[in-house]
Design a protein around this motif. Structure first.
Motif, PDB file in Angstrom:
ATOM      1  N   ASP A 112       0.868  -1.173   0.000  1.00 22.83           N
ATOM      2  CA  ASP A 112       0.000   0.000   0.000  1.00 22.83           C
ATOM      3  C   ASP A 112       0.907   1.225   0.000  1.00 22.83           C
ATOM      4  N   CYS A 158       3.882   8.733   0.449  1.00 24.54           N
ATOM      5  CA  CYS A 158       2.752   9.643   0.296  1.00 24.54           C
ATOM      6  C   CYS A 158       2.606  10.516   1.537  1.00 24.54           C
ATOM      7  N   ASN A 176      -1.739  18.609  -4.291  1.00 24.35           N
ATOM      8  CA  ASN A 176      -2.611  17.969  -3.301  1.00 24.35           C
ATOM      9  C   ASN A 176      -2.610  18.765  -1.989  1.00 24.35           C
ATOM     10  N   SER A 205       0.404   4.227   0.292  1.00 25.81           N
ATOM     11  CA  SER A 205       0.096   5.304   1.239  1.00 25.81           C
ATOM     12  C   SER A 205       0.742   5.079   2.598  1.00 25.81           C
ATOM     13  N   ASP A 260     -10.318   6.737   4.579  1.00 30.41           N
ATOM     14  CA  ASP A 260     -10.176   7.993   3.841  1.00 30.41           C
ATOM     15  C   ASP A 260      -8.725   8.171   3.417  1.00 30.41           C
ATOM     16  N   ARG A 261      -8.493   8.131   2.103  1.00 32.09           N
ATOM     17  CA  ARG A 261      -7.137   8.230   1.567  1.00 32.09           C
ATOM     18  C   ARG A 261      -6.803   9.646   1.085  1.00 32.09           C
ATOM     19  N   TYR A 262      -7.674  10.600   1.376  1.00 29.61           N
ATOM     20  CA  TYR A 262      -7.280  11.992   1.150  1.00 29.61           C
ATOM     21  C   TYR A 262      -6.125  12.323   2.097  1.00 29.61           C
ATOM     22  N   GLU A 285      -7.100   8.833   7.129  1.00 30.10           N
ATOM     23  CA  GLU A 285      -7.277   7.583   7.868  1.00 30.10           C
ATOM     24  C   GLU A 285      -6.120   7.360   8.843  1.00 30.10           C
ATOM     25  N   THR A 326      -2.330  10.249   5.441  1.00 31.63           N
ATOM     26  CA  THR A 326      -3.738  10.327   5.032  1.00 31.63           C
ATOM     27  C   THR A 326      -4.641  10.638   6.217  1.00 31.63           C
ATOM     28  N   HIS A 365      -7.464  15.074  -3.411  1.00 35.91           N
ATOM     29  CA  HIS A 365      -7.697  13.758  -4.022  1.00 35.91           C
ATOM     30  C   HIS A 365      -6.942  12.694  -3.245  1.00 35.91           C
ATOM     31  N   ASP A 366      -7.332  11.434  -3.447  1.00 34.12           N
ATOM     32  CA  ASP A 366      -6.627  10.329  -2.816  1.00 34.12           C
ATOM     33  C   ASP A 366      -5.135  10.414  -3.095  1.00 34.12           C
ATOM     34  N   GLY A 378      -2.431   8.629  -6.425  1.00 32.09           N
ATOM     35  CA  GLY A 378      -3.212   8.387  -7.626  1.00 32.09           C
ATOM     36  C   GLY A 378      -2.567   8.858  -8.910  1.00 32.09           C
TER      37      GLY A 378
END
Length: 212
Positions: free
Chosen positions: A2, A38, A153, A4, A51-53, A43, A41, A135-136, A139
Motif C-alpha cells: 500500500d 505519500c 494535493n 500510502s 479515507d485516503r485523502y 485515515e 492520510t 484527491h486520494d 493516484g
C-alpha cells in the motif's frame, strides 16, 4: 505494498536551496534517509476510516506530536523533545519526524534539475485539474524515487524555520496544493506559516533518519 503507508529510502546527495528575499543560495549534503511514499492520510491521522485523502488542517505542532505518538506505537525513539511550544530534535533518535527542507527538495527532485519531476498534470493535483478539492494520495505518477504527491494535493510542513530574522518562528511549507496555480507547484517554491496554522490545504509527510 500500500503506497500510502510505505517508507522509501532516499539516497544520499547534494541539493542547492535558494531564498528569493535575500537572493542567497546554499548547498546541503545529505546522507540517506527514509521518506513516506505519500503524505499522511486522513485515515492514518485518525480523521476518517478508509479515507485516503491527505490529512489537512494539521498545524506544525500537530504534526510533531503525531510523529512522536507514531514512533512510540511502532517502538522507535521519539525524535522530538517537547516543552510547551518549545520543540527540539534529537538527531540520534530513530523515530518518525518531519523532513528538513533540504531533504524535501532533494527527494522531490529525484535527480532532476527542472522545476518539476514530470508533466504537471501527470504528477500533481493543482487548481487547474483538481476541481478545487483534494484527491486520494498515490493516484498520480510518482517521481524517480517512487514518491507520490510531492507537488500538489497539500502543502507539506518541513522542520526548518523559514527566516528567523524577518518571520520569527514561522516554519517552511513545500510543494503546493490543490487550490494553487501551477507556478506554486515547483520543487524550489518555499512558503511559510506560523506553526499553529491549521488550513485545508496543508498536511505533512513522515521522514526517518537511517541510524547505524
Amino acid at each position: 505494498m500500500d503506497v500510502s503507508t510505505g517508507m522509501i529510502t532516499v539516497p544520499s546527495g547534494r541539493v542547492t536551496l535558494s531564498d528569493r528575499r535575500t537572493q542567497r543560495s546554499w548547498s546541503v549534503d545529505l546522507a540517506p534517509y527514509e521518506l513516506a511514499a505519500c503524505p499522511v492520510t486522513r485515515e492514518q491521522y485518525g480523521a476518517g476510516a478508509g479515507d485516503r485523502y491527505p490529512a489537512d488542517s494539521v498545524s506544525w505542532y500537530d504534526a510533531v506530536h503525531y510523529c512522536n505518538e507514531l514512533s512510540r506505537r511502532d517502538g522507535f525513539a521519539p525524535a522530538y523533545r517537547l516543552d510547551g511550544e518549545s520543540v527540539s530534535w534529537d538527531r540520534a533518535a530513530d523515530g518518525y519526524r518531519l523532513p528538513t527542507e533540504a531533504e524535501w527538495e532533494h527527494a522531490c527532485r529525484a535527480g532532476t534539475d527542472g522545476p518539476r519531476y514530470g508533466p504537471l498534470d501527470e504528477i500533481a493535483w493543482h487548481r487547474g485539474n483538481s476541481g478545487e478539492r483534494p484527491h486520494d494520495v498515490g493516484g498520480l505518477r510518482p517521481n524517480g524515487f517512487g514518491l507520490y504527491d510531492l507537488l500538489g494535493n497539500v502543502w507539506e510542513w518541513c522542520w526548518d524555520v523559514y527566516d528567523a530574522e524577518v518571520y520569527g518562528g514561522y516554519r517552511v511549507l513545500r510543494g503546493g496544493g490543490w487550490f494553487d496555480e501551477h507556478w506554486s507547484c515547483r520543487a524550489s517554491v518555499r512558503r511559510r506559516s506560523h506553526p499553529t496554522l491549521r488550513i485545508d490545504d496543508v498536511g505533512f509527510r513522515l521522514a526517518r533518519s537511517i541510524t547505524v
